[in-house]
Design a protein around this motif. Structure first.
Motif, PDB file in Angstrom:
ATOM      1  N   MET A   1       0.817  -1.132   0.007  1.00  0.00           N
ATOM      2  CA  MET A   1      -0.008  -0.133   0.012  1.00  0.00           C
ATOM      3  C   MET A   1       0.724   1.243   0.090  1.00  0.00           C
ATOM      4  N   LYS A   2       0.491   2.116  -0.962  1.00  0.00           N
ATOM      5  CA  LYS A   2       1.212   3.461  -0.819  1.00  0.00           C
ATOM      6  C   LYS A   2       0.944   4.480   0.287  1.00  0.00           C
ATOM      7  N   ARG A   3       1.952   4.938   0.746  1.00  0.00           N
ATOM      8  CA  ARG A   3       1.787   6.004   1.891  1.00  0.00           C
ATOM      9  C   ARG A   3       2.507   7.299   1.330  1.00  0.00           C
ATOM     10  N   ALA A   4       1.738   8.430   1.999  1.00  0.00           N
ATOM     11  CA  ALA A   4       2.457   9.695   1.356  1.00  0.00           C
ATOM     12  C   ALA A   4       2.572  10.654   2.612  1.00  0.00           C
ATOM     13  N   TYR A   5       3.611  11.299   2.872  1.00  0.00           N
ATOM     14  CA  TYR A   5       3.905  12.313   3.808  1.00  0.00           C
ATOM     15  C   TYR A   5       4.049  13.532   3.367  1.00  0.00           C
ATOM     16  N   ARG A   6       3.247  14.433   3.836  1.00  0.00           N
ATOM     17  CA  ARG A   6       3.383  16.055   3.436  1.00  0.00           C
ATOM     18  C   ARG A   6       3.834  16.637   4.646  1.00  0.00           C
ATOM     19  N   ALA A   7       5.121  17.603   4.036  1.00  0.00           N
ATOM     20  CA  ALA A   7       5.611  18.552   4.860  1.00  0.00           C
ATOM     21  C   ALA A   7       6.936  19.188   4.074  1.00  0.00           C
ATOM     22  N   ALA A   8       7.584  20.001   4.554  1.00  0.00           N
ATOM     23  CA  ALA A   8       8.865  20.638   3.730  1.00  0.00           C
ATOM     24  C   ALA A   8       9.545  19.405   3.437  1.00  0.00           C
ATOM     25  N   LEU A   9      10.210  19.273   2.367  1.00  0.00           N
ATOM     26  CA  LEU A   9      10.940  18.505   1.981  1.00  0.00           C
ATOM     27  C   LEU A   9      12.431  18.579   1.463  1.00  0.00           C
ATOM     28  N   LEU A  10      13.360  17.950   1.926  1.00  0.00           N
ATOM     29  CA  LEU A  10      14.723  18.228   1.626  1.00  0.00           C
ATOM     30  C   LEU A  10      15.403  16.960   0.772  1.00  0.00           C
ATOM     31  N   ARG A  11      15.813  17.224  -0.390  1.00  0.00           N
ATOM     32  CA  ARG A  11      16.422  16.042  -1.091  1.00  0.00           C
ATOM     33  C   ARG A  11      17.878  16.555  -1.675  1.00  0.00           C
TER      34      ARG A  11
END
Ligand code: GUN
Ligand code: ZN
Length: 430
Positions: A1-11
């Motif tokens: 199952m896919k899960r998603a996390y929403r926040a600021a994102l650093l890559r």
């Protein structure tokens, strides 16, 4: 199952440059072994429409960033952080070897391994290249705990068959037999990796170093992990013991211990021929600035490393190092970068410091694309950072005008309180 996390994102991109989304979305899904990997990442506006089926967790005001990678740390030295000494050699004799001798006891090894992993995870470190002790029990305790916690972790039995006191000194032949048995038992089991670990050239006989080099050739995807050129007295000693070698570093090369996935801590007292040898053999340095400042060892030459162009990343070197926190290590690297700086400007850019402790460290370990980043395909080991964790951090990060200022505020003021949670790529049962 896919899960998603929403926040600021650093890559980071393929060149180690930062990518930052103030409103980001990280989508993870299990791979064919059930392990969570990054499926998609970017701005919420771009990524969310592609995954209407994902269950979304929203962390407003938080920053998602790759789990930190510590390129060199000693788990059995957890209890000797902050032991004062004149320098490296008395520190080893008076504190380190007595503390490490206790790891002959499997119960002690297990107890300290738990404390160690709790501490790493509280500080947002999800992978480390780790010294155990010369006792195989310490390696088993480490891997058993890491396996239970589903971590990507690397360690190995320390090889030290001379110039070491009773209690930590091992036997040449048995040490190599034990090393091979531990490789077969643990290397590539789940997310575990084995490092062939001669402590440093002065505490190994030629026969032990030769045997280690033979194992490094036979098991080519294991790591090699040691120390070199940390302290002037140590360098002098190594030169006396191996007078035929051009330099201390060349001793390791002569025994077949420089190759891809070979990592040497410190590398301070180098000349350009040593740096060229690092580059030519694709060997990496674990830069350990809090340790080098604490033990008075010297200053890693960042400009020299960049001029020749060889791989390096950041490390705590606990217990010579003074903190498990990557923020403390990055700040110390900034200070050390000032020493010997010939170009105008700030020392090392905050985003580069951060990369050297995540994606850059992963690359130096031969694990680029697996850990240290949050690009598609990477294992989903990440931290949730609360930039408002303390009143001063809240003020200072709130005033940041750009990404470099934001990252620098956290590097200078941050500690374990910034790490709100550490998320590990779990394999689903069954
Ligand atoms: N050189 C050999 N052993 C050690 C150790 O345990 N710590 C450090 N910093 N240097 C070493
Ligand atoms: Zn060390």
């Amino acid at each position: 199952m896919k899960r998603a996390y929403r926040a600021a994102l650093l890559r980071f991109d393929d060149h180690g440059r930062p990518l930052y989304e103030e409103d980001g979305l990280l989508v993870v899904a299990p791979d064919d072994q059930g392990r969570q990997r990054v499926l998609d990442a970017g701005s919420h506006a771009a990524v969310a429409p592609r995954h209407p089926d994902a269950a979304v967790t929203h962390w407003p005001g938080r920053i998602l960033a790759p789990g930190f990678v510590d390129m060199h740390i000693h788990f059995p030295q957890t209890d000797i952080v902050g032991a004062p000494a004149d320098g490296l050699l008395p520190w080893l004799e008076n504190y380190t070897f007595p503390a490490e001798s206790r790891f002959a006891d499997p119960a002690h090894s297990r107890e300290v391994a738990e404390v160690f992993f709790d501490e790493l995870l509280r500080n947002g470190v999800t992978t480390s290249l780790t010294f155990a002790t010369s006792h195989p029990a310490s390696v088993d305790a480490f891997f058993e705990s890491a396996q239970r916690r589903q971590l990507r972790m690397i360690t190995g039995k320390v090889l030290q068959d001379r110039h070491s006191p009773d209690g930590v000194r091992d036997d040449t032949e048995q040490s190599l037999v034990d090393t091979e048995a531990l490789i077969r038992k643990w290397h590539k089991v789940d997310r575990l990796g084995y490092a062939i670990t001669p402590r440093f050239a002065p505490t190994s006989t030629d026969a032990q170093l030769r045997g280690a080099g033979e194992l490094a050739a036979r098991y080519a995807d294991t790591w090699v992990h040691s120390h070199v050129a940390e302290n002037k007295d140590e360098v002098k000693w190594a030169r006396e013991l191996f007078p035929q070698a051009r330099s201390y570093l060349e001793v390791y090369n002569g025994f077949g211990l420089m190759r891809e996935r070979a990592v040497y801590a410190h590398c301070i007292h180098f000349d350009d021929a040593d740096r060229q040898l690092m580059r030519a053999t694709r060997t990496a340095t674990a830069v350990s600035p809090t340790s080098n400042l604490f033990l008075g060892s010297g200053f890693f030459d960042f400009e020299g490393a960049d001029r020749i162009g060889y791989a390096y990343g950041l490390a705590s070197d606990v217990g010579g190092g003074t903190s498990f926190s990557p923020f403390a290590t990055m700040l110390a690297a900034y200070y050390v970068g000032r020493e010997g700086q010939t170009k105008p400007g700030i020392s090392i850019a905050p985003s580069e410091l951060w990369w050297r402790h995540t994606g850059g460290a992963a690359e130096a370990l031969g694990l680029a694309g697996t850990i240290g980043n949050l690009q598609p395909g990477c294992e989903a080991d990440f931290v949730v950072i609360n930039p408002q964790a303390t009143p001063l951090l809240a003020r200072k990060t709130g005033l940041a005008q750009n990404l470099e200022e934001l990252l620098f505020a956290m590097i200078v003021l941050g500690d374990d309180r910034l790490i709100e949670r550490t998320v590990i790529s779990q394999a689903l049962p069954g």
